[in-house]
Enzyme design. Structure first.
Site, PDB file in Angstrom:
ATOM      1  N   ASN A 166      -4.642   0.153 -14.951  1.00  0.00           N
ATOM      2  CA  ASN A 166      -4.027  -0.059 -13.648  1.00  0.00           C
ATOM      3  C   ASN A 166      -3.852   1.286 -12.950  1.00  0.00           C
ATOM      4  O   ASN A 166      -3.118   2.150 -13.451  1.00  0.00           O
ATOM      5  CB  ASN A 166      -2.656  -0.719 -13.801  1.00  0.00           C
ATOM      6  CG  ASN A 166      -1.909  -0.831 -12.482  1.00  0.00           C
ATOM      7  OD1 ASN A 166      -2.448  -1.342 -11.515  1.00  0.00           O
ATOM      8  ND2 ASN A 166      -0.678  -0.331 -12.441  1.00  0.00           N
ATOM      9  N   GLU A 167      -4.548   1.479 -11.845  1.00  0.00           N
ATOM     10  CA  GLU A 167      -4.344   2.677 -11.022  1.00  0.00           C
ATOM     11  C   GLU A 167      -4.434   3.972 -11.825  1.00  0.00           C
ATOM     12  O   GLU A 167      -3.713   4.924 -11.540  1.00  0.00           O
ATOM     13  CB  GLU A 167      -3.003   2.608 -10.289  1.00  0.00           C
ATOM     14  CG  GLU A 167      -2.855   1.384  -9.408  1.00  0.00           C
ATOM     15  CD  GLU A 167      -1.703   1.484  -8.417  1.00  0.00           C
ATOM     16  OE1 GLU A 167      -0.926   2.450  -8.475  1.00  0.00           O
ATOM     17  OE2 GLU A 167      -1.600   0.579  -7.559  1.00  0.00           O
ATOM     18  N   ARG A 214     -12.242   3.617  -3.170  1.00  0.00           N
ATOM     19  CA  ARG A 214     -12.230   2.210  -3.590  1.00  0.00           C
ATOM     20  C   ARG A 214     -13.643   1.663  -3.829  1.00  0.00           C
ATOM     21  O   ARG A 214     -13.903   1.024  -4.848  1.00  0.00           O
ATOM     22  CB  ARG A 214     -11.506   1.338  -2.579  1.00  0.00           C
ATOM     23  CG  ARG A 214     -11.416  -0.127  -3.046  1.00  0.00           C
ATOM     24  CD  ARG A 214     -10.809  -1.047  -2.009  1.00  0.00           C
ATOM     25  NE  ARG A 214      -9.416  -0.731  -1.756  1.00  0.00           N
ATOM     26  CZ  ARG A 214      -8.942  -0.245  -0.619  1.00  0.00           C
ATOM     27  NH1 ARG A 214      -9.761  -0.008   0.388  1.00  0.00           N
ATOM     28  NH2 ARG A 214      -7.672   0.012  -0.466  1.00  0.00           N
ATOM     29  N   GLU A 269      -2.562  -6.727  -6.396  1.00  0.00           N
ATOM     30  CA  GLU A 269      -1.264  -6.611  -5.718  1.00  0.00           C
ATOM     31  C   GLU A 269      -1.554  -6.736  -4.225  1.00  0.00           C
ATOM     32  O   GLU A 269      -2.522  -6.152  -3.750  1.00  0.00           O
ATOM     33  CB  GLU A 269      -0.602  -5.236  -5.961  1.00  0.00           C
ATOM     34  CG  GLU A 269      -0.202  -4.969  -7.394  1.00  0.00           C
ATOM     35  CD  GLU A 269       0.377  -3.552  -7.610  1.00  0.00           C
ATOM     36  OE1 GLU A 269       0.477  -2.774  -6.636  1.00  0.00           O
ATOM     37  OE2 GLU A 269       0.696  -3.229  -8.761  1.00  0.00           O
ATOM     38  N   TYR A 300       2.885  -8.743  -4.708  1.00  0.00           N
ATOM     39  CA  TYR A 300       3.776  -7.767  -5.326  1.00  0.00           C
ATOM     40  C   TYR A 300       5.097  -7.867  -4.598  1.00  0.00           C
ATOM     41  O   TYR A 300       5.141  -7.591  -3.402  1.00  0.00           O
ATOM     42  CB  TYR A 300       3.173  -6.355  -5.191  1.00  0.00           C
ATOM     43  CG  TYR A 300       3.873  -5.321  -5.999  1.00  0.00           C
ATOM     44  CD1 TYR A 300       3.561  -5.130  -7.342  1.00  0.00           C
ATOM     45  CD2 TYR A 300       4.868  -4.535  -5.421  1.00  0.00           C
ATOM     46  CE1 TYR A 300       4.218  -4.165  -8.096  1.00  0.00           C
ATOM     47  CE2 TYR A 300       5.532  -3.580  -6.183  1.00  0.00           C
ATOM     48  CZ  TYR A 300       5.201  -3.402  -7.511  1.00  0.00           C
ATOM     49  OH  TYR A 300       5.855  -2.456  -8.258  1.00  0.00           O
TER      50      TYR A 300
HETATM   51  C1  LIG Z   1     -16.874   0.034   3.945  1.00  0.00           C
HETATM   52  O1  LIG Z   1     -18.009   0.789   3.563  1.00  0.00           O
HETATM   53  C2  LIG Z   1     -18.268   1.889   4.405  1.00  0.00           C
HETATM   54  C3  LIG Z   1     -19.574   2.488   3.951  1.00  0.00           C
HETATM   55  O2  LIG Z   1     -19.558   2.807   2.599  1.00  0.00           O
HETATM   56  C4  LIG Z   1     -17.104   2.868   4.344  1.00  0.00           C
HETATM   57  O3  LIG Z   1     -17.337   3.973   5.181  1.00  0.00           O
HETATM   58  C5  LIG Z   1     -15.839   2.162   4.764  1.00  0.00           C
HETATM   59  O4  LIG Z   1     -14.723   3.020   4.597  1.00  0.00           O
HETATM   60  C6  LIG Z   1     -15.626   0.917   3.945  1.00  0.00           C
HETATM   61  N1  LIG Z   1     -14.502   0.195   4.461  1.00  0.00           N
HETATM   62  C7  LIG Z   1     -13.562  -0.341   3.666  1.00  0.00           C
HETATM   63  C8  LIG Z   1     -12.464  -1.021   4.379  1.00  0.00           C
HETATM   64  O5  LIG Z   1     -13.594  -0.288   2.454  1.00  0.00           O
END
Ligand SMILES: *[C@@H]1O[C@H](CO)[C@@H](O)[C@H](O)[C@H]1NC(C)=O
Ligand SMILES: *[C@@H]1O[C@H](CO)[C@@H](O)[C@H](O)[C@H]1NC(C)=O
Length: 456
Positions: A166-167, A214, A269, A300
């Site tokens: 987790n994180e 992410r 969460e 959460y």
């Molecule tokens: C979606 O993918 C683009 C290209 O990789 C990235 O620049 C952008 O931050 C992403 N947006 C989210 C909300 O994850």
């Protein structure tokens, strides 16, 4: 959610000492419902039997993250709270740490009776990957604890999934270097489940709400060989702050970016508290705007722990629970936005992502784009002999224990027997699994019935 100091930490200890009369009476036990159907991952979705399964849950961490307590080893505590979960109408809870030296059958049965599944983190403060110095913390003592947790929970039909971490990776750039060790742990957990002949309980990682890494984290945990990839991915998301919408929150972009990702995703969460909450997140999460890519999420969190997130207050010196107005609002939102019907537009093919490009944000050091540490030699024996007794929450800890990994894993080295290696083959909807859940209820007699049925 990062650790926050906990006003209510003492509540748990105090409540422990009080023997409250359980609300679910023993009289109800003979009539208890049959075991819940087990949940599998196939394509980019979860399935409970033949039905698509959406997580409509809540995170459960009474006492907060620093208490290091196990709410499912204490029947008074879980009984007190399960009646609230049932009243809310959730179908899953997440628990962040458990004592793997304890028996959890009473609380797991009560959850099952209430129609509730468990998503379980296998780590705790003493037994976890150390994000500041990950290499020494990936060792046989750590894995023994992780595997002992699997041993305890694999036997319950309502164990929905395990989180391998987790994180661990957060917004501090250097924490990205812990990713190969968390991914190796994920691989080892899947191999252990297969080697021990357990049902294929899905294993995945719960990522922090960090926009910088992410997508890389998601792709990384779903890249490489079938033996190395997760069964699902989950992330924590606080970007929908009421009043908001699918587009205003940016969730539309998170659907777009994860379209074609290849394995199930859910929010481990959710629930921004910047403004008064209305829980309209569920209007999107439970709609066909998201159901083709996401499989629900967990609010959460249940209890208020020195911050604004909880929806009940646990009293410091009794077993009493005070429901806040958010409790009723969340309950109403769950009723207003039921799970989508049908298959939700899922994708039947399971597929791998490409391992993310290395750059200043995604820098895995000597491991490069895709290499993983081999399982520590001293941990290999658990695959055949089992993990044995778990060390619980207060053992000597694993972070500086010996028996570390000494090399790089060979491709495919994490694969095991047909029981668990690889993914579900991408054939779409799973065949209806043979329902053996009655074995949990009827025990040996059920086994003989089964054998009798097979012989006929
Ligand atoms: C979606 O993918 C683009 C290209 O990789 C990235 O620049 C952008 O931050 C992403 N947006 C989210 C909300 O994850
Ligand atoms: C184990 O956990 C307990 C309770 O959180 C803590 O007091 C103790 O210092 C930990 N031990 C180690 C070796 O980390």
């Amino acid at each position: 959610m990062r650790s926050i100091a906990l006003a209510a930490a003492s509540a748990l200890v105090a409540a422990d000492a009080v023997h409250a009369s359980p609300t679910l009476t023993e009289k109800q036990l003979p009539n208890r419902a049959a075991a819940l159907p087990t949940v599998t991952a196939s394509g980019n979705a979860f399935w409970a039997g033949k039905e698509r399964f959406y997580v409509r849950g809540i995170d459960y961490q009474p006492g907060g993250s620093s208490t290091n307590a196990d709410p499912l080893a204490n029947t008074d505590i879980c009984t007190r709270d399960i009646q609230r979960f049932k009243d809310l109408g959730v179908n899953a809870i997440r628990v962040y740490s458990v004592d793997n030296s304890q028996d959890h059958s009473a609380c797991m049965q009560k959850l099952s009776d209430a129609g509730i599944y468990l998503v379980l983190d296998v780590n705790n403060p003493n037994y976890s990957i150390n994000r500041d110095n990950p290499e020494p913390s990936y060792n046989d003592v750590y894995l023994q604890s992780v595997f002992a947790t699997i041993d305890e929970f694999a036997k319950y039909p309502n164990t929905l999934a395990f989180f391998s971490g987790n994180e661990v990776i957060n917004d501090m750039p250097e924490t990205v270097k812990s990713a190969p060790f968390v991914k190796a742990t994920t691989r080892d957990m899947r191999q252990y489940i297969g080697s021990r002949g357990y049902r294929k309980i899905p294993v995945g990682y719960s990522a922090a709400d960090v926009s910088d890494n992410r997508m890389q984290t998601a792709d990384y945990f779903n890249c490489g060989g079938d033996d190395e990839r997760s069964d699902f991915f989950a992330f924590n998301d606080y970007s929908w702050c009421a009043p908001s919408s699918f587009t205003q929150s940016g969730w539309d972009q998170k659907v777009k970016n994860f379209t074609g990702y290849g394995i199930p995703i859910f929010l481990s969460e959710w629930g921004c508290t910047k403004n008064a909450r209305d829980f309209e997140e569920l209007s999107a999460l439970m709609s066909d705007e998201m159901s083709g890519v996401y499989s629900g999420g967990l609010l959460y969190e249940y209890s208020r722990e020195g911050n604004d997130f909880g929806i009940v207050e646990l009293s410091g010196n009794s077993n009493s629970v005070k429901e806040d107005s958010d409790f009723d609002k969340f309950k109403a939102a769950l009723q207003k936005y039921p799970a989508p019907s049908g298959d939700g537009g899922f994708t039947s093919t399971t597929k791998a992502a490409a391992c993310p490009t290395l750059d200043s944000i995604w820098d895995l050091g000597k491991w490069g784009q895709s290499a993983l540490p081999a399982i520590p030699d001293k941990a290999k024996k658990y695959m055949t002999a089992g993990a044995g007794k778990g060390p619980g929450l207060t053992g000597d800890g694993s972070q500086n224990a010996g028996g570390t990994s000494t090399g790089t894993a060979e491709p495919g080295s994490g694969s095991v027997s047909a029981t668990a290696s690889g993914h579900n083959g991408g054939t779409g909807r799973p065949a209806p699994p043979m329902d053996m859940s009655f074995l949990y209820v009827t025990g040996v007699a059920g086994l003989f019935t089964l054998i009798g049925t097979l012989l006929l």
